[in-house]
Motif scaffolding. Structure first.
Motif, PDB file in Angstrom:
ATOM      1  N   HIS A 237      -2.641   5.638   3.042  1.00  0.00           N
ATOM      2  CA  HIS A 237      -1.267   5.300   2.637  1.00  0.00           C
ATOM      3  C   HIS A 237      -0.824   4.049   3.374  1.00  0.00           C
ATOM      4  O   HIS A 237      -1.201   3.846   4.526  1.00  0.00           O
ATOM      5  CB  HIS A 237      -0.310   6.442   2.977  1.00  0.00           C
ATOM      6  N   LEU A 238       0.013   3.256   2.723  1.00  0.00           N
ATOM      7  CA  LEU A 238       0.491   2.005   3.320  1.00  0.00           C
ATOM      8  C   LEU A 238       1.968   1.785   3.001  1.00  0.00           C
ATOM      9  O   LEU A 238       2.354   1.758   1.824  1.00  0.00           O
ATOM     10  CB  LEU A 238      -0.344   0.829   2.766  1.00  0.00           C
ATOM     11  N   ALA A 239       2.783   1.633   4.038  1.00  0.00           N
ATOM     12  CA  ALA A 239       4.164   1.144   3.877  1.00  0.00           C
ATOM     13  C   ALA A 239       4.911   1.787   2.713  1.00  0.00           C
ATOM     14  O   ALA A 239       5.392   1.119   1.821  1.00  0.00           O
ATOM     15  CB  ALA A 239       4.131  -0.381   3.715  1.00  0.00           C
ATOM     16  N   GLU A 240       5.015   3.113   2.810  1.00  0.00           N
ATOM     17  CA  GLU A 240       5.676   3.872   1.743  1.00  0.00           C
ATOM     18  C   GLU A 240       7.175   4.016   2.016  1.00  0.00           C
ATOM     19  O   GLU A 240       7.990   3.969   1.096  1.00  0.00           O
ATOM     20  CB  GLU A 240       4.995   5.251   1.673  1.00  0.00           C
ATOM     21  N   ASN A 241       7.511   4.177   3.317  1.00  0.00           N
ATOM     22  CA  ASN A 241       8.861   4.596   3.691  1.00  0.00           C
ATOM     23  C   ASN A 241       9.284   3.785   4.929  1.00  0.00           C
ATOM     24  O   ASN A 241       8.447   3.507   5.800  1.00  0.00           O
ATOM     25  CB  ASN A 241       8.741   6.114   3.979  1.00  0.00           C
ATOM     26  N   LEU A 242      10.556   3.436   5.022  1.00  0.00           N
ATOM     27  CA  LEU A 242      10.993   2.537   6.104  1.00  0.00           C
ATOM     28  C   LEU A 242      10.858   3.174   7.493  1.00  0.00           C
ATOM     29  O   LEU A 242      10.499   2.491   8.453  1.00  0.00           O
ATOM     30  CB  LEU A 242      12.430   2.068   5.856  1.00  0.00           C
ATOM     31  N   ASP A 243      11.122   4.475   7.616  1.00  0.00           N
ATOM     32  CA  ASP A 243      10.944   5.141   8.920  1.00  0.00           C
ATOM     33  C   ASP A 243       9.467   5.138   9.321  1.00  0.00           C
ATOM     34  O   ASP A 243       9.118   4.979  10.497  1.00  0.00           O
ATOM     35  CB  ASP A 243      11.439   6.586   8.874  1.00  0.00           C
ATOM     36  N   GLU A 244       8.611   5.346   8.336  1.00  0.00           N
ATOM     37  CA  GLU A 244       7.161   5.319   8.579  1.00  0.00           C
ATOM     38  C   GLU A 244       6.735   3.923   9.059  1.00  0.00           C
ATOM     39  O   GLU A 244       5.962   3.787  10.021  1.00  0.00           O
ATOM     40  CB  GLU A 244       6.447   5.682   7.266  1.00  0.00           C
ATOM     41  N   VAL A 245       7.245   2.883   8.418  1.00  0.00           N
ATOM     42  CA  VAL A 245       6.886   1.510   8.787  1.00  0.00           C
ATOM     43  C   VAL A 245       7.326   1.227  10.232  1.00  0.00           C
ATOM     44  O   VAL A 245       6.570   0.654  11.027  1.00  0.00           O
ATOM     45  CB  VAL A 245       7.519   0.484   7.805  1.00  0.00           C
ATOM     46  N   ALA A 246       8.541   1.681  10.593  1.00  0.00           N
ATOM     47  CA  ALA A 246       9.038   1.470  11.961  1.00  0.00           C
ATOM     48  C   ALA A 246       8.165   2.223  12.970  1.00  0.00           C
ATOM     49  O   ALA A 246       7.873   1.718  14.067  1.00  0.00           O
ATOM     50  CB  ALA A 246      10.494   1.940  12.061  1.00  0.00           C
ATOM     51  N   TRP A 247       7.733   3.415  12.592  1.00  0.00           N
ATOM     52  CA  TRP A 247       6.872   4.230  13.460  1.00  0.00           C
ATOM     53  C   TRP A 247       5.540   3.514  13.706  1.00  0.00           C
ATOM     54  O   TRP A 247       5.049   3.434  14.845  1.00  0.00           O
ATOM     55  CB  TRP A 247       6.664   5.601  12.802  1.00  0.00           C
ATOM     56  N   VAL A 248       4.972   2.990  12.643  1.00  0.00           N
ATOM     57  CA  VAL A 248       3.688   2.277  12.770  1.00  0.00           C
ATOM     58  C   VAL A 248       3.852   1.044  13.668  1.00  0.00           C
ATOM     59  O   VAL A 248       2.995   0.752  14.505  1.00  0.00           O
ATOM     60  CB  VAL A 248       3.129   1.891  11.377  1.00  0.00           C
ATOM     61  N   ARG A 249       4.999   0.369  13.522  1.00  0.00           N
ATOM     62  CA  ARG A 249       5.245  -0.806  14.370  1.00  0.00           C
ATOM     63  C   ARG A 249       5.259  -0.389  15.843  1.00  0.00           C
ATOM     64  O   ARG A 249       4.715  -1.084  16.704  1.00  0.00           O
ATOM     65  CB  ARG A 249       6.566  -1.466  13.970  1.00  0.00           C
ATOM     66  N   SER A 250       5.864   0.773  16.124  1.00  0.00           N
ATOM     67  CA  SER A 250       5.938   1.205  17.528  1.00  0.00           C
ATOM     68  C   SER A 250       4.586   1.712  18.040  1.00  0.00           C
ATOM     69  O   SER A 250       4.275   1.593  19.219  1.00  0.00           O
ATOM     70  CB  SER A 250       7.030   2.264  17.710  1.00  0.00           C
ATOM     71  N   LEU A 251       3.774   2.285  17.155  1.00  0.00           N
ATOM     72  CA  LEU A 251       2.454   2.795  17.571  1.00  0.00           C
ATOM     73  C   LEU A 251       1.421   1.683  17.733  1.00  0.00           C
ATOM     74  O   LEU A 251       0.467   1.817  18.508  1.00  0.00           O
ATOM     75  CB  LEU A 251       1.928   3.813  16.537  1.00  0.00           C
TER      76      LEU A 251
END
Ligand code: GUN
Ligand code: ZN
Length: 441
Positions: A237-251
């Motif tokens: 999965h790639l960049a589906e949801n804005l909270d998910e995208v922010a989480w990936v940025r922090s990880l």
């Protein structure tokens, strides 16, 4: 010497629709090939001839039965480029967006696939459900349990469907009973890949769920698995949801973008399929174009979870076209029917100010999906040499559709009525490698 076996011959007659060109780069109506009264001759599971009934009949051995579907449209079988079979029982789960939806509904459901008997039951229902909707190929997520993959491929092999599937890799940010480790995920994937990839029509996909549930080490080992065999698929999965995208940025603070996390691990390449890709930028799309990876547009899911709008026409920009297929994304998606996906894809395009022509829509669900998966030399169109995976569409399946069909003055309009009003009831029959595997009651 024994005589060679007589070839298995089958002949189907009806309105044939297929593609000779890409309707996103040429006039959609010109790209669509249509035989008003067509005949398809199938020999040993492959298309041998296709043309007008009048011209093609002479190729048919004298005593061959022709199965006639008057008023029906014969299309290549649909291709679903992103779907989770274990999530079939939890379709239509109320109230949440992606990350809470995963915690509350998805993970508990996937835990049940530890049980091989349960996995076999759901795999059976899922594949029967796909065929009932005219879908003959799919890229399918199983669960973290190897037995979920075994159950899926065994049933697909029995049906002889061309399927791509893989064990989900998840070594963090998931319940303990759904976690593997980087090494165990590698070993189990390698064993499944060795056993199933290229066995009959089954193909393996290395399947890291998404960046938040895999450590860097696990993503790196996923890349190492892929480096062993260029023909193996990758799905995530790639960049589906804005909270998910922010989480990936922090990880992954060192990576330029979400896609770059995967690129860094060697996962962005031909036969890689990224689900959703809603919140991506121009450099990401350029990377997808250059690498040959594909994006799966999953409109029913994106609307259901409130994830956002995939910008289909940006992805397909002829200056740097990205391979795009269509996904149902069950169980976030709300239907197994690709006709329903097209219905919602049309509305999502409208919302971004674009018009999805019915020829473009049906191309996405067939030839475009096959191209996204680098399988367009085998499936997705109706032409001599192609594998005979077909669906028979009935444009008059309901009283409303029959009424609407009366005002259709072109094949494009008939296809449009099918994609806006159709579902599993529209599928009169489905053929897999020349064998009828579904017939509407
Ligand atoms: N992102 C990570 N896992 C999933 C899933 O199972 N479904 C969807 N729609 N998105 C995901
Ligand atoms: Zn998904």
């Amino acid at each position: 010497m024994p005589a060679p076996p007589t070839p298995d011959i089958l002949a189907l007659r009806g309105r044939v629709v297929t593609f000779r060109d890409n309707p996103f780069t040429t006039d959609p109506v010109a790209a669509l090939h249509h035989e008003e009264d067509g005949l398809i001759i199938i020999r040993d599971g492959r298309i041998a001839q296709m043309g007008t009934y009048a011209d093609t009949l002479r190729h048919l051995p004298a005593d061959t039965q022709v199965t006639h579907y008057p008023d029906c449209v014969i299309s290549a079988g649909f291709v679903d480029t992103h779907v989770h079979y274990p999530q079939l029982p939890m379709i239509a789960a109320y109230g949440e967006q992606l990350l809470e939806w995963l915690e509350r509904y998805t993970f508990p459901t996937e835990s049940r696939f530890r049980d091989p008997a349960y996995a076999r039951d759901i795999a059976r229902r899922f594949l029967a459900g796909l065929l009932r909707c005219g879908t003959t190929t799919a890229a399918v997520f199983c669960t973290v349990h190897p037995q979920s993959v075994e159950a899926f491929f065994s049933e697909s092999e029995r049906l002889n469907t061309l399927m791509i599937a893989g064990k989900v890799l998840m070594d963090r940010n998931a319940p303990p009973d759904l976690r593997d480790t980087a090494q165990r995920g590698y070993d189990e994937s390698l064993a499944l890949m060795t056993r199933w990839h290229g066995r009959g029509r089954q193909m393996y996909a290395v399947t890291p769920r998404f960046a938040p549930t895999s450590s860097e080490e696990q993503l790196k080992l996923a890349g190492a698995l892929l480096a062993r065999d260029q023909t193996v698929f990758m799905q995530t999965h790639l960049a589906e949801n804005l909270d998910e995208v922010a989480w990936v940025r922090s990880l992954f603070p060192a990576r330029r973008s979400y896609l770059d996390v995967y690129a860094h691990a060697g996962l962005v390449r031909p036969r890689a399929i990224m689900g959703h890709a809603i919140h991506v930028d121009e450099p990401d799309l350029m990377t997808c174009h250059d690498s040959g990876c594909a994006l799966a547009h999953c409109p029913t899911s994106n609307l259901f979870l409130g994830s956002g709008s995939f910008r289909l026409f940006d992805a397909l920009d002829p200056r740097r076209p990205v391979r795009v297929g269509l996904g149902t994304d069950i169980g976030a998606g709300t239907s197994l029917s690709q006709l329903q996906s097209l219905n919602e894809a049309y509305k999502v395009a409208q919302g971004t100010g674009r018009r999805l022509h019915p020829a473009q829509a049906f191309w996405l669900a067939t030839a475009g999906g096959a191209r996204a998966l680098h399988l367009d030399h085998r499936i997705g169109t109706i032409a001599p040499g192609m594998e005979a995976d077909l669906c028979i569409l009935d444009p008059e399946a309901t009283p409303l559709q029959a009424l609407r069909a009366q005002s259709c003055d072109s094949i494009s309009d008939l296809l449009f009525s099918l994609m806006m009003l159709g579902d599993d009831r529209s599928i009169r029959a489905t053929y897999v490698a020349g064998r009828r595997v579904h017939e509407r009651a």
